[in-house]
Design an enzyme around this catalytic site. Structure first.
Site, short mmCIF file in Angstrom:
data_model
loop_
_atom_site.label_atom_id
_atom_site.label_comp_id
_atom_site.label_asym_id
_atom_site.label_seq_id
_atom_site.Cartn_x
_atom_site.Cartn_y
_atom_site.Cartn_z
N GLU A 1 -6.30 1.73 -2.70
CA GLU A 1 -5.56 0.47 -2.98
C GLU A 1 -5.76 -0.07 -4.13
O GLU A 1 -6.99 -0.03 -4.70
CB GLU A 1 -5.73 -0.37 -1.58
CG GLU A 1 -6.85 -1.00 -1.39
CD GLU A 1 -7.01 -1.92 -0.21
OE1 GLU A 1 -6.17 -1.86 0.55
OE2 GLU A 1 -8.01 -2.66 0.05
N ASN B 1 -6.08 -4.02 -5.37
CA ASN B 1 -5.86 -5.57 -4.95
C ASN B 1 -5.33 -6.31 -6.14
O ASN B 1 -6.17 -6.38 -6.97
CB ASN B 1 -7.19 -6.06 -4.46
CG ASN B 1 -7.68 -5.56 -3.02
OD1 ASN B 1 -6.77 -5.24 -2.23
ND2 ASN B 1 -8.92 -5.10 -2.89
N LYS C 1 0.78 -1.22 0.07
CA LYS C 1 0.09 0.08 -0.07
C LYS C 1 0.86 1.30 -0.04
O LYS C 1 0.39 2.38 -0.49
CB LYS C 1 -0.72 0.01 1.12
CG LYS C 1 -2.15 -1.20 1.12
CD LYS C 1 -3.00 -0.87 2.33
CE LYS C 1 -4.09 -1.74 1.96
NZ LYS C 1 -3.60 -3.39 1.78
N GLU D 1 -2.76 7.41 6.69
CA GLU D 1 -3.23 8.38 5.63
C GLU D 1 -4.44 9.20 6.53
O GLU D 1 -5.09 8.46 7.48
CB GLU D 1 -3.76 8.00 4.49
CG GLU D 1 -4.74 6.87 4.54
CD GLU D 1 -4.93 6.03 3.30
OE1 GLU D 1 -3.97 6.02 2.26
OE2 GLU D 1 -5.65 5.50 2.88
N GLU E 1 -9.47 0.28 -6.03
CA GLU E 1 -10.41 0.85 -4.72
C GLU E 1 -10.35 2.14 -4.53
O GLU E 1 -9.27 2.86 -4.57
CB GLU E 1 -10.32 -0.20 -3.85
CG GLU E 1 -10.80 -1.72 -3.81
CD GLU E 1 -10.64 -2.36 -2.54
OE1 GLU E 1 -10.52 -1.74 -1.26
OE2 GLU E 1 -11.06 -3.32 -2.57
N ASN F 1 -14.47 -2.54 8.56
CA ASN F 1 -13.61 -2.32 7.47
C ASN F 1 -13.64 -3.43 6.42
O ASN F 1 -12.94 -3.51 5.47
CB ASN F 1 -12.37 -1.89 7.68
CG ASN F 1 -12.25 -0.52 8.31
OD1 ASN F 1 -12.87 0.48 7.83
ND2 ASN F 1 -11.42 -0.56 9.53
#
Length: 745
Positions: A345, A347, A173, A257, A332, A292
């Site tokens: 991010e 995936n 990430k 972040e 995403e 999440n």
């Protein structure tokens, strides 16, 4: 390591005579014209499949380095393509569905993931011993591990996924955020580097400004993520997020972040071949989340306009093109209320929720991945990718829907919902059957339940019927929550965000509250069930050989004066219900109760079977249908499942009701002096010892199950009397971990 070769019970591998060809520009989609009866295909055959460019060869044999529903999903497409499959399994999964489906199966170690599904040497040995030419990783486990890809490359085995370099860059990430900026993708303000320790995390958080998000650099799926609104939450969150990240991904690095408040979570599916072609698909919205982790997804999103959809797709494709990405991947984004979108991010794997993209586009993404890995070109252009209709996916978990704690056990009864029309509107992606075990070692996902409709409302209504028809006994599950969310007016309106569950259920989901129309329906179905069961009892009471129908006519009552109450809802007073059998029909009854209109209820219900399909004719109202489930008999009543929630129904006759007021209620147990394990799992840490004084809210212990850690805290100021466990101990649900006592003044 044991090699177990199993002949799959399903022999059909291609859709030929059972397929309807729908011609598109440069390729063909295949849709099954019928649902095959084989259980192992579930109802997932109801998607459209892209059988691309005819019978080009790919691989003779592939190994699926995963378990559960995604292993089943990959095996299904491989069989369709005529490819032999190899399953791998831990000791805990020896009797699992993916093992039975595969042509061969190899044991790769004990149940813990780091000794089996994350054990690269054991998986490499399984590949060597079976002669598999390629490996599909599914999602989770090693699916985003570049070291695994490197090891496969060195062994001369094809990885069905992205290359090592792209995976390392985009799967991390921290690095992916830097690359996203370089690719012209919108990014969230944050720290572009590795957080060294908790002090460093605190320094970064203060410089960015609260709220902030701590997240695992190496993984996804909601593991290793914490939101912090102040300094203390940063310190607590850093510890837990790094521990979860290490447990789930073998990597405890974190990034920080800025947390975007009240966003939508919207993602773009991309796919790329080895010839420079990169395409993007219509978006999926994944805003309904807990911890999440996504719970309900839909495609497309109600929120995006065509301009935003195109911009997000082009940025996602630009990112993939920038790093030479190959295979399926998902970019995403967080989208704020003004439709500003920010890279979250990427995936670098097949996404859990890929079925809804398959539903609305007609493309089998797994088949595309296999063909790309076999050096075939994508058979379509960006202009060819269109979408039609609407699709939802509900993740059915074995968990307590109030506290989101996992549940373990054996599925004593398991019936999946089925499509009822030739539209193939219901799809179940699962890796279990009746009798399967839900263990503490893996994710508690039971099934990905997807539905399709020409419109969003149609897809929603189909999902609600499917949830009502889904029979699961043996473990606690989250169908009550899924049903409540999807049936809510707010969800139907499309007014959702990642805060939906927290805003709608601030104290946790307590189950459906029966009132007005739903109370009327619940009482009606309860009265029907009682009358039907009573008639059955009367039909056999004399034992003199009289026929069932004759005995009913002679002896059985046709009227009942009942008092119905709900044990798990004391706010509703017992309700007096008059029930009368109508004529000679043992399936139809008249229901009369205070404050509700007269109702005629009829239903086909073989006694003691789970599903009750009822039809209600209500005075001065439109008729309606409902599906309820008969779960269990109780001493004076029964347990029903209605709109997803279980209700303990007590049914009294007039005399029983009069006497019930003299019954003494059992006092509630005082749990303030004990710390109980909220679930089966293992003890990660114990923060106290006997004699310690603890303040309200102090950490007492941390328990982990299914890779999620739960901090247990003191509910009041107290003194530690006794510690019953140590780190590493396995504990049961409600086991006493620590005993407390009052502090003497």
């Amino acid at each position: 390591m044991n090699i177990l070769t199993i002949r799959a019970r399903v022999v059909g591998t291609r859709f030929s005579a059972n397929s309807v060809i729908i011609n598109q520009k440069n390729f063909a989609f295949y849709r099954p014209s019928m649902i095959l009866p084989a259980r192992y295909f579930h109802s997932s055959l109801t998607t459209y499949y892209a059988n691309i460019q005819g019978p080009q060869s790919t691989f003779d044999k592939i190994l699926i380095a995963n378990r559960g529903e995604i292993a089943v999903r990959v095996i299904r497409t491989a069989k369709k393509m005529g490819i032999k499959t190899v399953a791998v399994y831990s000791d805990a999964d020896a009797r699992s569905l993916h093992v039975e489906m595969a042509d061969e199966a190899v044991n790769i170690g004990p149940p813990p993931s780091n000794q089996s599904y994350l054990n690269i040497p054991n998986i490499l040995q399984a590949i060597k011993s079976t002669g598999a030419q390629a490996v599909h990783p599914g999602y989770g486990f090693l699916s985003e591990n570049s070291h695994f890809v490197k090891a496969l490359n060195e062994a001369g085995v094809v990885f069905i996924g992205p290359g090592e370099s792209a995976m390392a860059d985009l799967g991390d990430k921290i690095q992916s955020k830097i690359i996203a900026k370089q690719s012209g993708v919108n990014t969230i303000p944050g720290f572009d580097g590795v957080v060294k320790d908790s002090s460093h995390a605190l320094q970064i958080a203060r410089s960015i400004g609260y709220p902030i998000m701590l997240k695992a650099s190496a993984g996804g799926g909601g593991k290793g993520m914490r939101i912090a609104w102040n300094d203390q939450e940063v310190l607590d969150g850093f510890k837990l997020a790094s521990q979860e990240s290490l447990s789930s991904f073998g990597d405890n690095r974190l990034l920080i972040e800025r947390y975007i408040d009240n966003p939508r979570h919207i993602e773009i599916q991309v796919i790329a071949d080895k010839f420079g072609n990169v395409l993007y698909f219509p978006e999926r919205e994944c805003s309904i989340q807990r911890r999440n982790q996504k719970v309900i997804e839909e495609a497309p999103s109600t929120f995006l306009d065509q301009l935003t959809r195109k911009a997000m797709g082009e940025q996602a494709a630009s990112l993939a093109r920038h790093v030479g990405y190959v295979s399926a991947g998902t970019v995403e984004f967080l989208v704020d209320p003004q439709r500003n979108f920010y890279f979250l991010e990427m995936n670098t794997r097949l996404q859990v929720e890929h079925p809804i993209t398959e539903y609305i586009t007609g493309v089998d993404l797994v088949e595309l991945m296999i063909r790309i890995a076999a050096n075939q070109k994508l058979p379509m252009t960006q202009e060819d990718i269109k979408f039609h209709g609407w699709a939802f996916e509900s993740r059915v978990y074995a968990e307590d829907p109030e506290k989101y704690l996992p549940s373990i056990g054996r599925l004593s009864k398991y019936i999946e919902p089925q499509s009822l029309t030739d539209k193939h509107e219901v799809r179940c992606d699962s890796g279990i059957v009746e009798g399967s075990e839900i263990s503490i070692y893996y994710d508690p996902l039971i099934c990905k339940l997807s539905t399709y409709g020409e419109t969003r409302d149609e897809a929603i209504n189909t999902m609600l019927k499917a949830l009502d028809s889904y029979v699961i006994k043996g473990v606690t599950h989250n169908i009550p929550l899924l049903h409540d969310v999807i049936s809510s007016q707010r969800f139907r309106s499309g007014n959702i965000s990642t805060k939906f569950l927290a805003e709608e259920y601030p104290g946790g989901f307590k189950g459906h509250v029966a009132k007005d129309e739903s109370l009327h329906e619940l009482i009606s179905i309860s009265a029907f069930v009682h009358a039907k069961r009573d008639l059955r009892n009367w039909s056999w009471i004399d034992g003199n050989g009289t026929s069932f129908r004759d005995n009913l006519i002679k002896n059985a009552p046709n009227k009942w004066d009942l008092w119905i109450s709900f044990n798990n809802n004391k706010d509703i007073e017992p309700i007096n219900v008059k029930v009368e059998k109508t004529g000679m029909n043992e399936e139809e009854f008249e229901i009369i109760m205070p404050n509700f209109p007269r109702t005629i209820i009829s239903a086909k219900w073989p006694l003691e079977t789970p599903l009750i399909n009822a039809h209600l004719r209500i005075d001065n109202q439109e008729s309606r249908t409902l599906i309820a489930q008969y779960i269990d008999p109780l001493p004076i009543g029964f347990r029903l499942q209605y709109v997803g929630t279980k209700f303990d129904i007590t049914v009294h006759n007039q005399r029983q009701h009069e006497l019930s007021q003299y019954m003494i209620e059992k006092p509630k147990q005082d749990l303030s002096k004990v710390i109980l394990s909220p679930m089966p799992g293992s003890v990660v840490s114990v923060a106290v010892q006997a004699g310690d004084l603890v303040a309200e809210g102090s950490e007492i212990a941390v328990v982990e199950a299914m890779k999620m850690q739960n901090v247990l805290r003191a509910s009041r100021v107290s003194k530690v009397k006794k510690v019953n466990v140590k780190p590493g101990d396995a504990v049961a649900a409600d086991e006493i971990l620590v005993e407390l006592e009052d502090v003497k003044q």
